[in-house]
Motif scaffolding. Structure first.
Motif, PDB file in Angstrom:
ATOM      1  N   LEU A 172       0.632  -1.118  -0.073  1.00  9.11           N
ATOM      2  CA  LEU A 172       0.096  -0.035  -0.133  1.00  9.11           C
ATOM      3  C   LEU A 172       1.018   1.157  -0.215  1.00  9.11           C
ATOM      4  O   LEU A 172       0.685   2.214  -0.667  1.00  9.11           O
ATOM      5  CB  LEU A 172      -0.749   0.051   1.253  1.00  9.11           C
ATOM      6  N   LEU A 173       1.881   1.291   0.642  1.00  8.39           N
ATOM      7  CA  LEU A 173       2.706   2.514   1.051  1.00  8.39           C
ATOM      8  C   LEU A 173       3.525   2.564  -0.278  1.00  8.39           C
ATOM      9  O   LEU A 173       3.958   3.812  -0.759  1.00  8.39           O
ATOM     10  CB  LEU A 173       3.650   2.405   1.993  1.00  8.39           C
ATOM     11  N   SER A 174       3.984   1.683  -0.740  1.00  7.17           N
ATOM     12  CA  SER A 174       4.822   1.529  -2.143  1.00  7.17           C
ATOM     13  C   SER A 174       4.065   2.155  -3.171  1.00  7.17           C
ATOM     14  O   SER A 174       4.440   2.927  -4.088  1.00  7.17           O
ATOM     15  CB  SER A 174       5.440   0.380  -2.417  1.00  7.17           C
ATOM     16  N   PHE A 175       2.781   1.642  -3.476  1.00  7.67           N
ATOM     17  CA  PHE A 175       2.038   2.128  -4.223  1.00  7.67           C
ATOM     18  C   PHE A 175       1.443   3.625  -4.402  1.00  7.67           C
ATOM     19  O   PHE A 175       1.299   4.254  -5.341  1.00  7.67           O
ATOM     20  CB  PHE A 175       0.575   1.114  -4.793  1.00  7.67           C
ATOM     21  N   ALA A 176       1.240   4.035  -2.978  1.00  8.26           N
ATOM     22  CA  ALA A 176       0.845   5.274  -2.782  1.00  8.26           C
ATOM     23  C   ALA A 176       1.999   6.304  -3.298  1.00  8.26           C
ATOM     24  O   ALA A 176       1.695   7.228  -3.938  1.00  8.26           O
ATOM     25  CB  ALA A 176       0.488   5.385  -1.360  1.00  8.26           C
ATOM     26  N   VAL A 177       3.273   5.974  -3.034  1.00  3.17           N
ATOM     27  CA  VAL A 177       4.517   6.600  -3.498  1.00  3.17           C
ATOM     28  C   VAL A 177       4.567   6.608  -5.046  1.00  3.17           C
ATOM     29  O   VAL A 177       4.602   7.577  -5.598  1.00  3.17           O
ATOM     30  CB  VAL A 177       5.646   6.360  -2.874  1.00  3.17           C
ATOM     31  N   MET A 178       4.312   5.361  -5.403  1.00  2.00           N
ATOM     32  CA  MET A 178       4.547   5.211  -7.249  1.00  2.00           C
ATOM     33  C   MET A 178       3.417   5.916  -7.671  1.00  2.00           C
ATOM     34  O   MET A 178       3.689   6.671  -8.783  1.00  2.00           O
ATOM     35  CB  MET A 178       4.474   3.637  -7.316  1.00  2.00           C
ATOM     36  N   LEU A 179       2.320   6.024  -7.330  1.00  6.93           N
ATOM     37  CA  LEU A 179       1.081   6.938  -7.689  1.00  6.93           C
ATOM     38  C   LEU A 179       1.176   8.415  -7.468  1.00  6.93           C
ATOM     39  O   LEU A 179       0.166   9.211  -7.842  1.00  6.93           O
ATOM     40  CB  LEU A 179      -0.205   6.177  -7.486  1.00  6.93           C
ATOM     41  N   LYS A 180       2.112   8.827  -6.834  1.00  3.02           N
ATOM     42  CA  LYS A 180       2.244  10.079  -6.159  1.00  3.02           C
ATOM     43  C   LYS A 180       1.049  10.657  -5.280  1.00  3.02           C
ATOM     44  O   LYS A 180       0.785  11.658  -5.533  1.00  3.02           O
ATOM     45  CB  LYS A 180       2.680  11.129  -7.315  1.00  3.02           C
ATOM     46  N   LEU A 181       0.317   9.535  -4.715  1.00  5.58           N
ATOM     47  CA  LEU A 181      -0.713  10.021  -3.988  1.00  5.58           C
ATOM     48  C   LEU A 181      -0.066  10.545  -2.443  1.00  5.58           C
ATOM     49  O   LEU A 181      -0.807  11.308  -1.757  1.00  5.58           O
ATOM     50  CB  LEU A 181      -1.517   8.649  -3.670  1.00  5.58           C
ATOM     51  N   ALA A 182       0.925  10.279  -2.212  1.00  2.00           N
ATOM     52  CA  ALA A 182       1.536  10.423  -0.910  1.00  2.00           C
ATOM     53  C   ALA A 182       3.002  10.321  -0.927  1.00  2.00           C
ATOM     54  O   ALA A 182       3.864   9.781  -1.594  1.00  2.00           O
ATOM     55  CB  ALA A 182       1.211   9.526   0.269  1.00  2.00           C
ATOM     56  N   ALA A 183       3.802  11.518  -0.205  1.00  2.00           N
ATOM     57  CA  ALA A 183       5.261  11.215  -0.042  1.00  2.00           C
ATOM     58  C   ALA A 183       5.526  10.616   1.281  1.00  2.00           C
ATOM     59  O   ALA A 183       5.405  11.388   2.530  1.00  2.00           O
ATOM     60  CB  ALA A 183       5.562  12.726  -0.325  1.00  2.00           C
ATOM     61  N   ILE A 184       5.884   9.363   1.232  1.00  2.00           N
ATOM     62  CA  ILE A 184       6.099   8.696   2.568  1.00  2.00           C
ATOM     63  C   ILE A 184       7.638   8.293   2.648  1.00  2.00           C
ATOM     64  O   ILE A 184       8.093   7.426   1.737  1.00  2.00           O
ATOM     65  CB  ILE A 184       5.129   7.406   2.495  1.00  2.00           C
ATOM     66  N   PRO A 185       8.155   8.710   3.676  1.00  2.00           N
ATOM     67  CA  PRO A 185       9.573   8.300   3.694  1.00  2.00           C
ATOM     68  C   PRO A 185       9.950   6.799   4.071  1.00  2.00           C
ATOM     69  O   PRO A 185       8.974   6.255   4.748  1.00  2.00           O
ATOM     70  CB  PRO A 185      10.164   9.258   5.116  1.00  2.00           C
ATOM     71  N   PHE A 186      11.084   6.318   3.341  1.00  2.00           N
ATOM     72  CA  PHE A 186      11.184   4.957   3.529  1.00  2.00           C
ATOM     73  C   PHE A 186      11.565   4.580   5.133  1.00  2.00           C
ATOM     74  O   PHE A 186      11.305   3.603   5.383  1.00  2.00           O
ATOM     75  CB  PHE A 186      12.481   4.604   2.743  1.00  2.00           C
ATOM     76  N   GLU A 187      12.128   5.561   5.927  1.00  2.00           N
ATOM     77  CA  GLU A 187      12.347   5.434   7.364  1.00  2.00           C
ATOM     78  C   GLU A 187      11.218   4.931   7.997  1.00  2.00           C
ATOM     79  O   GLU A 187      11.236   4.244   9.006  1.00  2.00           O
ATOM     80  CB  GLU A 187      13.042   6.523   8.163  1.00  2.00           C
ATOM     81  N   LEU A 188       9.929   5.154   7.579  1.00  2.00           N
ATOM     82  CA  LEU A 188       8.560   4.732   8.192  1.00  2.00           C
ATOM     83  C   LEU A 188       8.431   3.241   8.228  1.00  2.00           C
ATOM     84  O   LEU A 188       7.670   2.441   8.894  1.00  2.00           O
ATOM     85  CB  LEU A 188       7.463   5.301   7.631  1.00  2.00           C
ATOM     86  N   ALA A 189       8.867   2.569   7.127  1.00  2.00           N
ATOM     87  CA  ALA A 189       8.641   1.252   6.733  1.00  2.00           C
ATOM     88  C   ALA A 189       9.094   0.276   8.050  1.00  2.00           C
ATOM     89  O   ALA A 189       7.973  -0.652   8.614  1.00  2.00           O
ATOM     90  CB  ALA A 189       9.325   0.571   5.709  1.00  2.00           C
TER      91      ALA A 189
END
Length: 129
Positions: free
Chosen positions: A88-105
């Motif tokens: 979910l986080l990867s696709f949200a970033v890929m589709l530019k729906l959210a800017a989620i830092p990788f450190e959150l993983a």
């Protein structure tokens, strides 16, 4: 203190302490190292993580069947939840729906595991280590 909790603490205190210290040192020292030093620092972090994981696995092998069943159920549910969250986080970033830092993983992955463990404990009404 509970006998099982003492056994768990005795098995895990050294590997977890080393892992926490290594990660703290990694965060402060590694960014200032040369590339070769960064590779060595990363290898040390992964070796300490492997040791902590192996100690946890060995502890799980010494559990009775009920505790092992709860642990396995929590791990499977945690894996499913963490993989879904990561996708979910990867696709949200890929589709530019959210800017989620990788450190959150890692926080999301640990949170999924802890919630899955809590769910398994509530399901079986079993609170002992």
């Amino acid at each position: 203190m509970n006998k099982l909790l003492k056994r768990y603490a005795r098995a895990m205190w050294l590997p977890m302490t080393v892992l926490i210290v290594v990660i703290a040192l990694f965060g402060t020292v590694a960014p200032h190292l040369a590339p070769e030093g960064k590779v060595v620092a990363l290898a040390v972090v992964m070796a300490s993580y492997g040791w902590a994981g192996w100690a946890e696995f060995r502890h799980m092998q010494r559990m009775d069947e009920m505790r092992r069943r709860i642990e396995m159920e929590a791990m499977v549910l945690g894996f499913i939840a963490s993989l879904g969250s990561t996708l979910l986080l990867s696709f949200a970033v890929m589709l530019k729906l959210a800017a989620i830092p990788f450190e959150l993983a890692p926080i999301v992955l640990v949170g999924c595991y802890l919630l899955a463990h809590l769910w398994a404990r509530v399901r079986y009404r079993y609170w002992s280590l």
